[in-house]
Design a protein around this motif. Sequence first.
Motif, PDB file in Angstrom:
ATOM      1  N   HIS A  56      36.726  27.243  36.802  1.00 48.15           N
ATOM      2  CA  HIS A  56      36.297  27.600  35.447  1.00 48.15           C
ATOM      3  C   HIS A  56      35.383  28.820  35.480  1.00 48.15           C
ATOM      4  O   HIS A  56      35.561  29.786  34.712  1.00 48.15           O
ATOM      5  CB  HIS A  56      35.589  26.401  34.819  1.00 48.15           C
ATOM      6  N   ARG A  57      34.413  28.797  36.377  1.00 49.15           N
ATOM      7  CA  ARG A  57      33.435  29.896  36.443  1.00 49.15           C
ATOM      8  C   ARG A  57      34.094  31.192  36.903  1.00 49.15           C
ATOM      9  O   ARG A  57      33.832  32.263  36.337  1.00 49.15           O
ATOM     10  CB  ARG A  57      32.311  29.508  37.403  1.00 49.15           C
ATOM     11  N   LEU A  58      34.964  31.141  37.894  1.00 46.91           N
ATOM     12  CA  LEU A  58      35.561  32.354  38.442  1.00 46.91           C
ATOM     13  C   LEU A  58      36.589  32.983  37.516  1.00 46.91           C
ATOM     14  O   LEU A  58      36.761  34.207  37.509  1.00 46.91           O
ATOM     15  CB  LEU A  58      36.214  32.044  39.799  1.00 46.91           C
ATOM     16  N   THR A  59      37.302  32.153  36.759  1.00 44.52           N
ATOM     17  CA  THR A  59      38.372  32.683  35.900  1.00 44.52           C
ATOM     18  C   THR A  59      37.921  32.917  34.467  1.00 44.52           C
ATOM     19  O   THR A  59      38.575  33.676  33.728  1.00 44.52           O
ATOM     20  CB  THR A  59      39.570  31.717  35.872  1.00 44.52           C
ATOM     21  N   GLY A  60      36.839  32.247  34.066  1.00 42.17           N
ATOM     22  CA  GLY A  60      36.413  32.359  32.674  1.00 42.17           C
ATOM     23  C   GLY A  60      37.343  31.652  31.714  1.00 42.17           C
ATOM     24  O   GLY A  60      37.259  31.841  30.506  1.00 42.17           O
ATOM     25  N   GLN A 119      48.926  31.846  38.130  1.00 45.20           N
ATOM     26  CA  GLN A 119      49.288  33.262  38.113  1.00 45.20           C
ATOM     27  C   GLN A 119      48.561  33.999  36.991  1.00 45.20           C
ATOM     28  O   GLN A 119      48.056  35.108  37.182  1.00 45.20           O
ATOM     29  CB  GLN A 119      50.801  33.420  37.941  1.00 45.20           C
ATOM     30  N   ASP A 120      48.474  33.372  35.841  1.00 46.15           N
ATOM     31  CA  ASP A 120      47.842  34.009  34.687  1.00 46.15           C
ATOM     32  C   ASP A 120      46.338  34.194  34.876  1.00 46.15           C
ATOM     33  O   ASP A 120      45.796  35.265  34.588  1.00 46.15           O
ATOM     34  CB  ASP A 120      48.088  33.178  33.418  1.00 46.15           C
ATOM     35  N   VAL A 121      45.643  33.143  35.344  1.00 44.89           N
ATOM     36  CA  VAL A 121      44.179  33.220  35.392  1.00 44.89           C
ATOM     37  C   VAL A 121      43.670  34.019  36.584  1.00 44.89           C
ATOM     38  O   VAL A 121      42.604  34.644  36.505  1.00 44.89           O
ATOM     39  CB  VAL A 121      43.514  31.827  35.348  1.00 44.89           C
ATOM     40  N   PHE A 122      44.419  34.019  37.695  1.00 41.95           N
ATOM     41  CA  PHE A 122      43.978  34.781  38.866  1.00 41.95           C
ATOM     42  C   PHE A 122      44.656  36.144  38.966  1.00 41.95           C
ATOM     43  O   PHE A 122      44.244  36.970  39.775  1.00 41.95           O
ATOM     44  CB  PHE A 122      44.231  33.976  40.142  1.00 41.95           C
ATOM     45  N   ARG A 123      45.728  36.348  38.182  1.00 39.55           N
ATOM     46  CA  ARG A 123      46.436  37.632  38.131  1.00 39.55           C
ATOM     47  C   ARG A 123      46.916  38.034  39.535  1.00 39.55           C
ATOM     48  O   ARG A 123      46.553  39.097  40.064  1.00 39.55           O
ATOM     49  CB  ARG A 123      45.565  38.715  37.504  1.00 39.55           C
TER      50      ARG A 123
END
Length: 404
Positions: A56-60, A119-123
């Motif tokens: 949660h913290r790393l991806t926002g 894939q979406d949150v870490f791109r």
Amino acid sequence: MEGEKRETQNQAAEEEDQIVNPWEVAAKDGGKIDYDKLIDKFGCQRLDQTLIDRVHRLTGRLPHVFLRRGVFFAHRDFNEILDAYEKGKKFYLYTGRGPSSEALHLGHLVPFMFTKYLQDVFRVPLVIQLTDDEKCMWKNLTVEESQRLARENAKDIIACGFDITRTFIFSDFDYVGGAFYKNMVKVAKCVTLNKVQGIFGFSGEDHIGKISFPPVQAVPSFPSSFPHLFSGKDDLRCLIPCAIDQDPYFRMTRDAAPRIGYHKPSLIESTFFPALQGETGKMSASDPNSAIYVTDSVKVIKSKINKYAFSGGQDSVEKHRQLGANLEVDISVKYLNFFLEDDAELEHIKTEYAAGRMLTGEVKGRLGSVLSEIVERHRAARASVTDEVVDAFMAARPLPNMFD
């Protein structure tokens, strides 16, 4: 020690209680799978709230419902992936599908829905392996039929919404060779016959194709297997989202990786999606009424739920109002835990149903609406996936937005 070497000997007593491997999932006397026992036997770790909060913290972004509700519950070195990401180092995702049926059921979609979220949150880039060779050997399908099913399944996978600029889908029959095959040979030299028999339970009656297959599923974990994607990036780490029955492949892979100069792949592993008739392992492809398929109509979906979804409710309204439902065995509640996005609504349903204020028919009705919406949305997306779109995803080409 993580326990990568625990698999070298069959643990007969535990095997009697439950069998979990890439081809069979069953508990003794039709009971439930004991996931705590699996974690202990396989040597992986439970995914705790600290790691979920860190995502949660790393991806926002709010963690996926599969994380929040314990669907993905175990891992191997997921913390190391997050450590690297926090330092600005990217990674890639690897998952797959063994194409043995024309249509996918909702359980098949779970790892792909979660992988899309990652894939979406870490791109990050993603490789998806279609093990058409595996199914040809295990399911007694012809090569041609396995290849056809791979393309059909690819359409359902693409319909999950993957970014074509970050995604490469490949079938083993089409892609294996070159750098990929070199890594297969390196892995194969690290695994003895005794070891592969201990991990997978192969016997003298199994044909040699089965024994030779595990390196094929192992080496997408190594970036050098994809020179058109990751040339010069041999230090890139790999994260594999999968169901826990696939763990044996990657215990083997993690044992071999440092011996041939690669990072051990990290894993994040899910529970099994239960059959409509009850939580006794995975659904049976031989029983179409054990699952909701992406080809089912709204009418069929609601009929299957009403007829076959095992209920934790009481056998009369009066008794139900008095005692309430047993949520531990109720399949409609379990399916809502997977697919109902609204946390507050899910908790409301659980509270009211357990107290007897909500009836089984009401819960099944809500589930029918939720699943019908998911399947209809998926069917519309799949209708736009042409053969040309499949060809584009499966073309061995650079990915222009790989790490953007």
